[in-house]
Each structure stands twice: as C-alpha cells, then as structure tokens.
Scaffold this active site. Structure first.
Site, PDB file in Angstrom:
ATOM      1  N   ASP A 158       0.719  -1.255  -0.013  1.00 48.97           N
ATOM      2  CA  ASP A 158       0.093   0.007   0.092  1.00 48.97           C
ATOM      3  C   ASP A 158       0.763   1.198  -0.188  1.00 48.97           C
ATOM      4  O   ASP A 158       0.413   2.409   0.686  1.00 48.97           O
ATOM      5  CB  ASP A 158      -0.896  -0.224   1.096  1.00 48.97           C
ATOM      6  CG  ASP A 158      -1.686  -1.186   1.275  1.00 48.97           C
ATOM      7  OD1 ASP A 158      -2.149  -1.892   0.091  1.00 48.97           O
ATOM      8  OD2 ASP A 158      -2.193  -1.585   2.165  1.00 48.97           O
ATOM      9  N   GLN A 170       1.973  -6.097  -3.420  1.00 44.04           N
ATOM     10  CA  GLN A 170       2.559  -6.116  -2.068  1.00 44.04           C
ATOM     11  C   GLN A 170       3.722  -5.277  -1.788  1.00 44.04           C
ATOM     12  O   GLN A 170       4.109  -4.513  -2.449  1.00 44.04           O
ATOM     13  CB  GLN A 170       2.728  -7.603  -1.694  1.00 44.04           C
ATOM     14  CG  GLN A 170       1.436  -8.507  -1.385  1.00 44.04           C
ATOM     15  CD  GLN A 170       0.860  -8.903  -2.607  1.00 44.04           C
ATOM     16  OE1 GLN A 170       1.528  -9.358  -3.626  1.00 44.04           O
ATOM     17  NE2 GLN A 170      -0.428  -8.608  -2.873  1.00 44.04           N
ATOM     18  N   ASN A 196      -4.944 -10.271  -3.576  1.00 44.05           N
ATOM     19  CA  ASN A 196      -4.665  -9.560  -2.052  1.00 44.05           C
ATOM     20  C   ASN A 196      -4.196  -8.222  -2.273  1.00 44.05           C
ATOM     21  O   ASN A 196      -4.444  -7.370  -1.730  1.00 44.05           O
ATOM     22  CB  ASN A 196      -3.436 -10.371  -1.615  1.00 44.05           C
ATOM     23  CG  ASN A 196      -2.402 -10.794  -2.430  1.00 44.05           C
ATOM     24  OD1 ASN A 196      -2.465 -10.463  -3.551  1.00 44.05           O
ATOM     25  ND2 ASN A 196      -1.604 -11.399  -1.760  1.00 44.05           N
ATOM     26  N   LYS A 213       1.883   2.012  -5.003  1.00 46.20           N
ATOM     27  CA  LYS A 213       2.509   1.599  -6.202  1.00 46.20           C
ATOM     28  C   LYS A 213       1.498   1.755  -7.483  1.00 46.20           C
ATOM     29  O   LYS A 213       1.932   1.923  -8.602  1.00 46.20           O
ATOM     30  CB  LYS A 213       2.605   0.044  -6.235  1.00 46.20           C
ATOM     31  CG  LYS A 213       3.574  -0.328  -4.960  1.00 46.20           C
ATOM     32  CD  LYS A 213       3.918  -1.634  -4.798  1.00 46.20           C
ATOM     33  CE  LYS A 213       2.564  -2.602  -4.348  1.00 46.20           C
ATOM     34  NZ  LYS A 213       2.135  -2.046  -3.139  1.00 46.20           N
ATOM     35  N   THR A 237      -8.396  -3.343  -0.646  1.00 44.52           N
ATOM     36  CA  THR A 237      -9.226  -5.004  -0.967  1.00 44.52           C
ATOM     37  C   THR A 237      -9.975  -5.270   0.226  1.00 44.52           C
ATOM     38  O   THR A 237     -11.154  -5.786   0.024  1.00 44.52           O
ATOM     39  CB  THR A 237      -7.862  -5.766  -0.888  1.00 44.52           C
ATOM     40  OG1 THR A 237      -6.974  -5.673  -1.736  1.00 44.52           O
ATOM     41  CG2 THR A 237      -8.376  -7.117  -1.149  1.00 44.52           C
ATOM     42  N   GLY A 286      -4.276  -4.257  -3.759  1.00 46.78           N
ATOM     43  CA  GLY A 286      -5.298  -3.360  -4.063  1.00 46.78           C
ATOM     44  C   GLY A 286      -4.589  -2.221  -4.643  1.00 46.78           C
ATOM     45  O   GLY A 286      -3.840  -1.436  -3.457  1.00 46.78           O
ATOM     46  N   HIS A 287      -4.723  -1.835  -5.649  1.00 49.27           N
ATOM     47  CA  HIS A 287      -3.879  -0.593  -6.225  1.00 49.27           C
ATOM     48  C   HIS A 287      -4.649   0.479  -6.795  1.00 49.27           C
ATOM     49  O   HIS A 287      -5.502   0.214  -7.539  1.00 49.27           O
ATOM     50  CB  HIS A 287      -2.974  -1.182  -7.485  1.00 49.27           C
ATOM     51  CG  HIS A 287      -1.976  -2.200  -6.851  1.00 49.27           C
ATOM     52  ND1 HIS A 287      -1.265  -2.677  -8.049  1.00 49.27           N
ATOM     53  CD2 HIS A 287      -1.722  -2.409  -5.817  1.00 49.27           C
ATOM     54  CE1 HIS A 287      -0.410  -3.483  -7.326  1.00 49.27           C
ATOM     55  NE2 HIS A 287      -0.660  -3.608  -5.997  1.00 49.27           N
TER      56      HIS A 287
HETATM   57  P1  GDP Z   1      -0.752   0.450  -3.572  1.00 49.23           P
HETATM   58  O1  GDP Z   1      -1.546  -0.949  -3.018  1.00 49.23           O
HETATM   59  O2  GDP Z   1       0.577   0.363  -3.153  1.00 49.23           O
HETATM   60  O3  GDP Z   1      -1.206   0.729  -5.018  1.00 49.23           O
HETATM   61  O4  GDP Z   1      -1.247   1.461  -2.484  1.00 49.23           O
HETATM   62  P2  GDP Z   1      -2.954   1.650  -2.376  1.00 49.23           P
HETATM   63  O5  GDP Z   1      -3.736   2.204  -3.284  1.00 49.23           O
HETATM   64  O6  GDP Z   1      -3.494   0.297  -1.542  1.00 49.23           O
HETATM   65  O7  GDP Z   1      -2.792   2.643  -1.182  1.00 49.23           O
HETATM   66  C1  GDP Z   1      -2.385   4.094  -1.287  1.00 49.23           C
HETATM   67  C2  GDP Z   1      -3.381   5.002  -1.171  1.00 49.23           C
HETATM   68  O8  GDP Z   1      -2.949   6.252  -1.026  1.00 49.23           O
HETATM   69  C3  GDP Z   1      -4.551   5.117  -2.170  1.00 49.23           C
HETATM   70  O9  GDP Z   1      -5.833   5.685  -1.908  1.00 49.23           O
HETATM   71  C4  GDP Z   1      -4.099   6.210  -3.046  1.00 49.23           C
HETATM   72  O10 GDP Z   1      -5.044   6.830  -3.748  1.00 49.23           O
HETATM   73  C5  GDP Z   1      -3.440   7.149  -1.913  1.00 49.23           C
HETATM   74  N1  GDP Z   1      -2.142   7.883  -2.479  1.00 49.23           N
HETATM   75  C6  GDP Z   1      -1.257   7.397  -3.257  1.00 49.23           C
HETATM   76  N2  GDP Z   1      -0.399   8.663  -3.433  1.00 49.23           N
HETATM   77  C7  GDP Z   1      -0.684   9.736  -2.343  1.00 49.23           C
HETATM   78  C8  GDP Z   1      -0.098  10.838  -1.958  1.00 49.23           C
HETATM   79  O11 GDP Z   1       0.994  11.046  -2.558  1.00 49.23           O
HETATM   80  N3  GDP Z   1      -0.853  11.579  -1.045  1.00 49.23           N
HETATM   81  C9  GDP Z   1      -2.174  11.049  -0.631  1.00 49.23           C
HETATM   82  N4  GDP Z   1      -2.870  11.735   0.335  1.00 49.23           N
HETATM   83  N5  GDP Z   1      -2.413   9.904  -0.689  1.00 49.23           N
HETATM   84  C10 GDP Z   1      -1.997   8.939  -1.784  1.00 49.23           C
HETATM   85  P1  IMO Z   2      -0.806  -4.402  -2.305  1.00 50.79           P
HETATM   86  O1  IMO Z   2      -0.325  -4.783  -3.740  1.00 50.79           O
HETATM   87  C1  IMO Z   2      -0.894  -4.410   2.101  1.00 50.79           C
HETATM   88  C2  IMO Z   2      -0.890  -8.644   3.933  1.00 50.79           C
HETATM   89  C3  IMO Z   2      -2.169  -9.065   4.445  1.00 50.79           C
HETATM   90  C4  IMO Z   2      -1.465 -10.044   5.533  1.00 50.79           C
HETATM   91  C5  IMO Z   2      -0.497 -10.841   4.545  1.00 50.79           C
HETATM   92  C6  IMO Z   2      -0.901 -12.183   4.125  1.00 50.79           C
HETATM   93  O2  IMO Z   2      -1.979  -3.473  -2.219  1.00 50.79           O
HETATM   94  O3  IMO Z   2       0.277  -3.595  -1.519  1.00 50.79           O
HETATM   95  P2  IMO Z   2      -2.472 -12.645   2.103  1.00 50.79           P
HETATM   96  O4  IMO Z   2      -3.645 -12.314   1.780  1.00 50.79           O
HETATM   97  O5  IMO Z   2      -1.497 -12.027   0.782  1.00 50.79           O
HETATM   98  O6  IMO Z   2      -2.120 -14.246   2.393  1.00 50.79           O
HETATM   99  O7  IMO Z   2      -2.219 -11.897   3.641  1.00 50.79           O
HETATM  100  O8  IMO Z   2      -0.067  -9.980   3.534  1.00 50.79           O
HETATM  101  N1  IMO Z   2      -1.149  -8.156   2.193  1.00 50.79           N
HETATM  102  C7  IMO Z   2      -0.918  -6.846   1.990  1.00 50.79           C
HETATM  103  N2  IMO Z   2      -0.976  -5.737   2.742  1.00 50.79           N
HETATM  104  N3  IMO Z   2      -0.932  -4.268   0.731  1.00 50.79           N
HETATM  105  C8  IMO Z   2      -1.089  -5.680  -0.020  1.00 50.79           C
HETATM  106  O9  IMO Z   2      -1.030  -5.622  -1.398  1.00 50.79           O
HETATM  107  C9  IMO Z   2      -1.021  -6.943   0.443  1.00 50.79           C
HETATM  108  N4  IMO Z   2      -1.278  -8.017   0.073  1.00 50.79           N
HETATM  109  C10 IMO Z   2      -1.243  -8.939   1.383  1.00 50.79           C
HETATM  110  O10 IMO Z   2      -2.865  -8.033   5.041  1.00 50.79           O
HETATM  111  O11 IMO Z   2      -0.991  -9.286   6.548  1.00 50.79           O
HETATM  112 MG    MG Z   3      -2.587  -1.694  -1.889  1.00 46.15          MG
END
Ligand code: GDP
Ligand code: IMO
Ligand code: MG
Length: 421
Positions: A12, A219, A37, A15, A295, A39-40
C-alpha cells in the site's frame, strides 16, 4: 528500456499511482506476483479505480498488459476488471494471461477460513496461500486448463476429492462439485480465452526489441515469503528477484528500479511493527492518509518511517530510485520522527531481522526533525517544497544513499514531482 516498480514496505505504498503514471510511457506492463490480495488505487482521467489483478497498463490503449506465471488469478474478478476498464477507456484492453499462472478457486477461500489464517495472520482472505500451496503441491489448476475443459474438470475433481476427505464436517466444502466449478470458471474465462498463452516469448521479444516494459510489483518487500517478517508475510516473492522465475526468461537487465515508499509507514494485518503509533498521532496519519485497505477496507496500522527497514528493502531489490509518496499526509505535524536504528537487548541490531519474532523484540531509535505545518502547494521540484519538507526528502536520500526521483503529494496524477506528464 525497462523499469520495475516495487513496494519497499508492507504494501500500500502507492504503487498503483506510480505504476499508472509510468505506464503512460510503456509498451507493455507486466504484473509478476501475488493475486487479488493486492489493491492498487489509481486515478485515471478523474475516475478512481481500485484494481486487484489487472496491470495499470490496461488504462492506456495500445499498451499490452501481462499477468505472469508467478501470479495466482481469480478469473471472475479479472474478467470483471477488464470489463470495467473497457467501459472506461472505450475499448477492450489487450490482456495476456500466462497459461501456467495458477487459478484461485472458491474452495481456496473456504480452506483459508477453515484453517483460520485470516484471523491469525490478518490475511486478505482471498485464498492466496491455499492457491500457492496447491501450486507447489502439484494439485493446482492453471489458466491454460481453461482451454481444455476435460483436463480442467479432472484436475478440479482430483483436488476436491482430497479436500472433501480432509474436511468431512465442512458443509461448504462438501457442497462443491467439480462439474459446477469447472462451468463457473469456463463461463468467467470466456472472453479471456484468446489472451491465455505462453507469455514468456512475448515478453522476451519485447525486451529484445528494446520495447519499454514496465514490471508492476504487488505487495511490499517486507511481505516477501522468504525475506519478509515470516510468518506474517504473503505467499509470493515480492522482490525484484521474483521477476525472472515468474516469467521463465533470464532475468532481464532492468536499469530503472523504482522503490515506492510512503513518507511514513503502514501495515495491514498482523505482525510486528517497531515504529507503530498506537496513539493520536497514528490515528491522525490514518485519517489524513485515508489508511483503510483497498482490498478489505480494514483500518491500516500507522507509524513513523522506518529507515532500517527501508535500507534493507532497498538493498534486497537493488533499488536505483525512490518514489516517496504521501508526503502531504505529514503536513500538519510539528515534529516528525524517523527510525534510524534498532536496539535489541540493549545492543544495536546489525541487520534487519529475518524473523517476525526477532523483529518484535527490536526497539526503534528515533531521530526527530521539524515538521513544516503548511500545505505543499503545487511544487514542481523538491527545492520548491517548504524548506522542512525538502529537508525531510534530503534526509531520506542521505540515509539511504539513494536518489528520491519521484515525490507524490496527493492521490491525483498531477500531484507528483519527477514524472513527465
Ligand atoms: P498500493 O497498493 O501500493 O497501490 O497502494 P494503495 O492504493 O493500496 O494505497 C495507497 C493510497 O494512497 C490510495 O488510496 C491512493 O489513492 C493514495 N495515495 C497515493 N499517493 C498519495 C499521495 O501522495 N498522497 C495522498 N494523500 N494519497 C496518496
Ligand atoms: P498491495 O499490492 C498490504 C498482507 C495481508 C496479510 C499478509 C498475508 O495492495 O500493496 P495474504 O492475503 O496475502 O495471504 O495476506 O499480507 N497483504 C497486503 N498488505 N497490501 C497488499 O497488497 C497486501 N497483500 C497482502 O494484509 O498481513
Ligand atoms: Mg494496496
């Protein structure tokens, strides 16, 4: 020229946003690990998407999206995502799915519940570990089986027979039928059939021809099955090293390796977290950063930036450039801390611990820096940030000895320093 985007923390990191930005200039985007798993989050032409399987390249017509063999795929969800993107961009994106990628079946999710790993490890309950386990135990079902209904049915029947014997008291498990599951998968995968193939030569050729290939990691490094905080990890290789085996080609020379890191730290799920803030400061980061799982919707645990962990993650991946995200979330703080060292039993820990249990015994040593307490405006360079914010970026560069090439200061694509829009 190819590029890899990798998470350097516990996932999270942002990415999705960074890959989506860089995919604009790619010919091909390849996702190489994990499954739903992930969530981007990305914002494409003003519309927010939370993607789980489909690579960010799918949002650009003309870019080929590849799901490589190292992934585990929920075919129903992938089809849904392709349709949603097609509706949004006005044409069906070109998506290739490795025939040797494994599928997640409904019984994998049932198994995860029966075994209780959702509660114990805080997994995403998407059937990830059971699907990877079936793969290495020779009882998996692969995307290529969708092209051969007979094989598909017999593989499912074989696995289901074992599962029913293992879980005689589970009504849910006993209710599954191989025929019905096969039908479900075949129906869900209907539109995808043409894209199911041996993707290795396709990616290999693109690399050989000098096409711009972007590898999208899911991840984060600290969730890596081997080098993360075991057993609180996911089930795939989340590091740069995972690209080669996932593709079945010699590890290509990828000159640009972008490590995505938040300006602070979050973790969702169980496991040790030395810099965690279980106080109003942590709660403030969660609210300002919108730190709720893409996610699962779970609140993410929040804490200070951990430079010990970040240095470890950057080294494991051979990172050439950091993308620092969510700098804006720190805007209101008087003082910001970064962890620069771990102490364990009163002594400095030399290396990042390879076990979750050892990490749990580490005490963070902090360096405090001044906050900037102002909005960041619309900066176009690190120098045009408020002075304390620029100092924070420079401190990270200095401690890691790696350039911060991208700074993200909001979720929208234009709220970014260092990428050409
Ligand atoms: P990922 O799994 O690495 O793609 O990250 P996620 O999408 O799960 O979580 C990142 C969250 O931060 C999302 O809600 C994005 O919209 C938000 N986000 C990304 N970059 C920024 C930033 O620079 N500032 C803020 N406030 N939110 C951001
Ligand atoms: P993105 O790509 C954050 C974490 C789960 C749990 C552990 C194992 O959005 O960054 P799993 O379901 O993979 O067997 O769970 O890994 N986990 C993540 N945490 N972002 C993710 O993906 C994750 N994918 C798995 O919360 O702790
Ligand atoms: Mg994510």
């Amino acid at each position: 020229m190819s590029t890899a985007v990798l998470g350097l923390q516990w996932g999270d990191e942002g990415k999705g946003k960074i890959t989506h930005l860089l995919a604009r200039e790619a010919d091909m985007v390849v996702r190489f690990n994990g499954g739903p798993n992930a969530g981007h989050t990305l914002i494409d032409r003003g519309v927010k998407f939370g993607t789980h399987l489909i690579p960010a390249g799918a949002f650009y017509p003309g870019v080929t999206s590849v799901l490589a063999a190292g992934m585990v795929v929920d075919i129903e969800l992938l089809s849904k995502e392709i349709r949603a993107v097609a509706d949004h961009i006005g044409e069906t994106p070109r998506v290739l799915l490795a025939e040797n990628a494994h599928l997640i079946l409904p019984y994998h999710r049932t198994l995860e519940e029966l075994e209780g790993s959702g509660a114990r490890f805080g997994t995403t309950r998407r059937g990830i570990a059971p699907a990877y386990r079936d793969k290495v135990a020779h009882v998996g079902v692969r995307a290529g089986d969708l092209l051969d209904p007979e094989t598909l049915r017999s593989r499912i029947a074989w696995r289901l027979d074992l599962l029913k014997r293992e879980w005689p008291a589970s009504e849910e498990m006993q209710a599954y039928s191989a025929g019905a599951l096969a039908e479900l998968l075949l129906a869900a995968g209907k539109e995808l059939r043409e894209g199911i193939c041996d993707v290795s030569p396709v990616v290999d050729e693109a690399l050989r021809k000098g096409k711009r290939v972007l590898f999208e990691g899911a991840q984060g490094t600290l969730l890596d099955v081997d080098f993360g905080t075991y057993p609180f990890v996911t089930s795939s290789t989340t590091t740069f090293g995972g690209i080669g085996p996932s593709l079945g080609i010699p590890l290509p020379s990828i000159d640009r390796r972008v490590g995505v890191a938040k300006a602070y730290l979050t973790r969702v799920g169980e496991g040790p977290f030395p810099t965690e803030l279980e106080n109003p400061v942590g709660a403030g980061l969660r609210e300002r950063g919108g730190e709720y799982g893409t996610t699962t919707g779970r609140p993410r645990r929040c804490g200070w930036l951990d430079l010990v962990a970040l240095r470890y993650a950057a080294t494991l991946n051979g990172i050439t450039e950091i993308a620092l995200t969510k700098l804006d979330v720190l805007n209101e703080l008087d003082e910001i801390r970064v962890c620069t060292e771990y102490r364990i039993g009163g002594r400095s820990a030399e290396r990042y611990p390879l076990s979750g249990e050892r990490l749990a015994r580490c005490e963070p040593v902090y360096e405090a820096v001044r906050g900037w307490r102002e909005a960041l405006g619309n900066p176009t360079s690190v120098e045009s940030l408020p002075k304390a914010a620029a100092n924070y970026v420079r401190l990270i560069e200095k401690k890691l000895e790696i350039r911060v090439g991208i700074v993200s200061y909001g979720p929208r694509p234009e709220e970014t320093i260092g990428t050409t829009l």
